[in-house]
Design a protein around this motif. Structure first.
Motif, short mmCIF file in Angstrom:
data_model
loop_
_atom_site.label_atom_id
_atom_site.label_comp_id
_atom_site.label_asym_id
_atom_site.label_seq_id
_atom_site.Cartn_x
_atom_site.Cartn_y
_atom_site.Cartn_z
N SER A 275 1.03 -1.12 -0.03
CA SER A 275 0.04 -0.06 0.03
C SER A 275 0.97 1.04 -0.20
CB SER A 275 -0.91 -0.01 1.23
OG SER A 275 -0.16 -0.02 2.39
N ALA A 276 0.46 2.47 -0.63
CA ALA A 276 1.19 3.61 -0.81
C ALA A 276 1.77 4.08 0.58
CB ALA A 276 0.03 4.67 -1.36
N GLU A 277 1.16 4.07 1.52
CA GLU A 277 1.45 4.50 3.11
C GLU A 277 3.04 3.72 3.41
OE1 GLU A 277 0.19 5.00 7.66
OE2 GLU A 277 -1.17 3.94 6.22
N TYR A 278 3.31 2.73 2.99
CA TYR A 278 4.31 1.82 3.27
C TYR A 278 5.33 1.46 2.13
CZ TYR A 278 1.23 0.86 7.24
OH TYR A 278 0.27 1.26 8.23
N GLN A 279 5.16 2.27 1.23
CA GLN A 279 6.18 1.91 -0.08
C GLN A 279 7.12 2.89 0.25
OE1 GLN A 279 4.20 3.21 -3.80
NE2 GLN A 279 2.82 1.56 -3.65
N SER A 280 8.46 2.28 0.40
CA SER A 280 9.83 2.99 0.99
C SER A 280 10.92 2.29 0.54
CB SER A 280 9.65 3.06 2.50
OG SER A 280 10.85 3.50 3.05
N MET A 281 12.07 3.11 0.28
CA MET A 281 13.28 2.32 0.13
C MET A 281 13.71 1.48 1.44
SD MET A 281 15.25 6.02 -0.85
CE MET A 281 16.74 5.27 -0.66
N GLU A 282 13.26 1.41 2.67
CA GLU A 282 13.66 0.44 3.64
C GLU A 282 12.69 -0.65 3.90
OE1 GLU A 282 13.89 2.44 7.25
OE2 GLU A 282 12.53 3.94 6.94
N HIS A 283 11.60 -0.84 2.94
CA HIS A 283 10.64 -1.79 3.03
C HIS A 283 11.42 -3.01 2.97
CE1 HIS A 283 7.04 -4.33 2.48
NE2 HIS A 283 6.30 -3.51 3.04
N PRO A 284 10.95 -4.07 3.58
CA PRO A 284 11.45 -5.46 3.51
C PRO A 284 11.68 -5.93 1.95
CG PRO A 284 10.32 -5.38 5.23
CD PRO A 284 9.94 -4.34 4.61
N VAL A 285 10.70 -5.63 1.10
CA VAL A 285 10.78 -6.19 -0.32
C VAL A 285 11.58 -5.23 -1.08
CG1 VAL A 285 8.23 -6.88 -0.26
CG2 VAL A 285 8.89 -4.52 -1.27
N ALA A 286 11.99 -4.00 -0.78
CA ALA A 286 12.83 -3.20 -1.17
C ALA A 286 14.44 -3.78 -0.89
CB ALA A 286 13.00 -1.82 -0.92
N ASP A 287 14.54 -4.23 0.18
CA ASP A 287 15.70 -4.79 0.89
C ASP A 287 16.18 -6.05 -0.07
OD1 ASP A 287 16.34 -2.77 2.36
OD2 ASP A 287 15.64 -3.59 4.02
N PHE A 288 15.05 -7.01 -0.09
CA PHE A 288 15.20 -8.39 -0.66
C PHE A 288 15.66 -7.92 -2.06
CE2 PHE A 288 13.83 -11.64 -3.62
CZ PHE A 288 14.36 -12.88 -2.89
N ALA A 289 15.02 -7.00 -2.96
CA ALA A 289 15.30 -6.95 -4.42
C ALA A 289 16.80 -6.17 -4.49
CB ALA A 289 14.32 -6.04 -5.00
N LYS A 290 17.22 -5.58 -3.52
CA LYS A 290 18.51 -4.74 -3.36
C LYS A 290 19.53 -5.72 -3.26
CE LYS A 290 16.70 -0.96 -1.49
NZ LYS A 290 16.87 0.31 -0.67
N GLU A 291 19.33 -6.72 -2.31
CA GLU A 291 20.06 -7.78 -2.04
C GLU A 291 20.42 -8.69 -3.42
OE1 GLU A 291 18.92 -9.43 1.44
OE2 GLU A 291 19.36 -7.64 2.60
N VAL A 292 19.21 -8.83 -4.05
CA VAL A 292 19.72 -9.84 -5.18
C VAL A 292 20.41 -9.06 -6.39
CG1 VAL A 292 18.12 -10.72 -7.12
CG2 VAL A 292 17.38 -10.96 -4.82
N MET A 293 20.05 -7.82 -6.52
CA MET A 293 20.73 -6.73 -7.31
C MET A 293 22.29 -6.90 -7.11
SD MET A 293 18.05 -3.73 -7.46
CE MET A 293 19.43 -2.66 -8.23
N GLN A 294 22.67 -6.78 -5.52
CA GLN A 294 23.96 -6.76 -5.55
C GLN A 294 24.72 -8.04 -5.74
OE1 GLN A 294 23.61 -5.51 -1.14
NE2 GLN A 294 25.00 -4.17 -1.47
N LEU A 295 24.00 -9.07 -5.51
CA LEU A 295 24.39 -10.43 -5.71
C LEU A 295 24.69 -10.71 -7.19
CD1 LEU A 295 22.36 -12.81 -3.46
CD2 LEU A 295 25.02 -12.41 -3.30
N ALA A 296 23.89 -10.22 -8.13
CA ALA A 296 23.82 -10.33 -9.47
C ALA A 296 24.98 -9.59 -10.17
CB ALA A 296 22.50 -9.65 -10.04
N VAL A 297 25.39 -8.24 -9.65
CA VAL A 297 26.25 -7.65 -10.34
C VAL A 297 27.76 -7.84 -9.53
CG1 VAL A 297 24.83 -6.15 -11.40
CG2 VAL A 297 25.83 -5.40 -9.21
N ALA A 298 27.98 -8.44 -8.52
CA ALA A 298 29.02 -8.43 -7.77
C ALA A 298 30.44 -8.87 -8.66
CB ALA A 298 29.12 -9.56 -6.60
N GLY A 299 31.28 -8.11 -8.75
CA GLY A 299 32.56 -8.31 -9.59
C GLY A 299 32.59 -7.97 -10.88
N THR A 300 31.20 -7.45 -11.57
CA THR A 300 31.08 -7.25 -12.78
C THR A 300 31.57 -5.83 -13.25
OG1 THR A 300 28.85 -6.50 -12.65
CG2 THR A 300 29.27 -9.05 -12.99
#
Length: 436
Positions: A275-300
């Motif tokens: 929901s709009a009230e809880y959309q944030s850079m620190e929401h757990p779904v954001a952290d999960f996506a960004k952790e995947v992104m970090q793994l995906a490009v590590a060393g590239t």
């Protein structure tokens, strides 16, 4: 003693058991691995990464845009007690706040925007083909003028419409007109950046690779001159229909072509029914996506950027918005995201105040550990080469963004910027700048 000598004597006469043929067979088995590591995992290139990207509707850009935003940012800060007061709002002690404030003031006067994206997507909308054609041509002309005048940010480019069917032709046409306009005006800006939004599949990135390759051929540009960013705004790019992660494939299907991945806070959150009230850079779904992104490009060598906050420092909510923004900037930095988005001139003071405090607070300890490592001095922490690289990269980022001075680093760590770069990026080291 005699028994010890007897045991050690024959050992000194030992020779390797593996034959030359054995070693050659192992080398042959690892040819593909060696090639993969060399081509697909080159590491960071050591160049400067901007601390933020500012987004503005494309038709609002003028050659004085960056300076205008800097002046507005300083005016807002002055109206709310000054930059030192801002530092206190962000939890800085008086000494740190004063040191940060003077540097932020200089930054807002000289280089208030490090990376600027002229937006033809969400920030521009659908205004019809004639209007967007004219705006794309005008944007190329304005960017070329600003670069020639020395008023453009060091990194600048456009975000065009995505490659989904309804907007694909329009996005490609805007991309074409903008790049072709810059090419016609002369040499492309060194810091030119192109942004592909709302990517859902690997095929869309491959299509973008083809488009920029053709533009390079048409305008006689070197292969690889037109690199681009990918915005990660859809859950399908994090987890595909086969149960794999498409974002992890991107660096390898178009090696060397992607310069960065940018997380899209609000599109991604909305796609997951947050929901709009809880959309944030620190929401757990954001952290999960960004952790995947970090793994995906590590060393590239592909860089990462966090998204934005829509809590803007205006009206009666300036100080509260600054506190939120500063916290989010600091949070991203601590998690290895050294770049983020800003959407309003009043976000610049909190962006730079939080960023500069991060590097200045961490400098003494990082510099001491670097000095111990370089001088081989025993200390309370025994750092491995990988940790030394991370320490050097941290300090180098602080120098590159203006948070700390090269003279401070020399005094505290005993190394200059060339040595610091060689420590942070040993693959780039040459005999002239490697550590003695």
């Amino acid at each position: 003693m005699a028994a010890s000598q007897a045991r050690s004597g024959p050992r000194s006469q030992l020779t390797p058991s593996l034959s030359g043929a054995d070693l050659a067979r192992i080398d042959a088995q690892l040819v593909a691995t060696d090639r993969l590591l060399e081509q697909n995992y080159p590491g960071d290139d050591g160049s400067r990464q901007p601390v933020h990207t500012v987004y503005v509707p494309a038709d609002r850009f003028t050659p004085t845009f960056a300076a205008d935003w800097g002046a507005q940012a300083l005016t807002t800060a002055a109206a709310h007690g000054g930059l030192a007061r801002l530092g206190e709002l962000l939890g800085q002690d008086a000494e740190l706040a004063s040191a940060v404030a003077s540097r932020v003031e200089g930054k807002l006067g000289s280089e208030p925007i490090e990376d600027l994206r002229l937006d033809f997507e969400d920030g521009y909308g659908d205004r019809g083909d004639d209007a967007e054609d004219a705006a794309a041509v005008a944007a190329a002309s304005a960017v070329a003028t600003a670069v020639a005048a020395g008023t453009a940010p060091p990194f600048i480019g456009i975000r065009f419409k995505c490659f989904e069917a309804p907007t694909r032709a329009r996005g490609l046409r805007t991309l074409d007109l903008f790049v072709s306009g810059l090419a016609a005006a002369g040499e492309l800006p060194d810091g030119l950046i192109l942004t592909l939004p709302k990517v859902t599949t690997v095929a869309q990135v491959q299509a973008m690779d083809y488009a920029v390759s053709r533009l390079e051929e048409i305008h006689s540009l070197p292969h690889g001159r037109l690199r681009f960013e990918v915005q990660v705004e859809t859950p399908q790019l994090i987890l595909g229909p086969e149960g794999t992660s498409p974002v992890a494939q991107l660096p390898h299907v178009v090696p060397g072509r992607i310069s960065g991945l940018h997380y899209g806070t609000y599109d991604y959150s909305a796609s997951l029914q947050i929901s709009a009230e809880y959309q944030s850079m620190e929401h757990p779904v954001a952290d999960f996506a960004k952790e995947v992104m970090q793994l995906a490009v590590a060393g590239t060598g592909i860089r990462l950027s966090d998204g934005s906050t829509n809590i803007i420092p205006v009206g009666d909510g300036v100080e509260n918005a600054w506190a939120i923004h500063g916290w989010l900037v600091r949070r991203s930095l601590e998690r290895g995201y050294y770049q983020g988005w800003d959407l309003h001139p009043a976000q610049l003071p909190s962006r730079f105040a939080a960023t500069y405090a991060f590097y200045r607070q961490g400098l003494p300890a990082a510099a001491a550990r670097l000095r111990n490592y370089v001088e081989r001095t025993e200390g309370g922490v025994m750092d491995e080469p990988a940790t030394a690289r991370a320490l050097a990269a941290f300090v180098l980022r602080g120098v590159q963004c203006g948070a700390v001075g090269a003279d401070e680093v020399q005094a505290l760590a005993g190394v200059g910027v060339p040595q610091l770069t060689a420590l942070a990026h040993p693959r780039l080291a040459t005999p002239s700048n490697s550590l003695k």
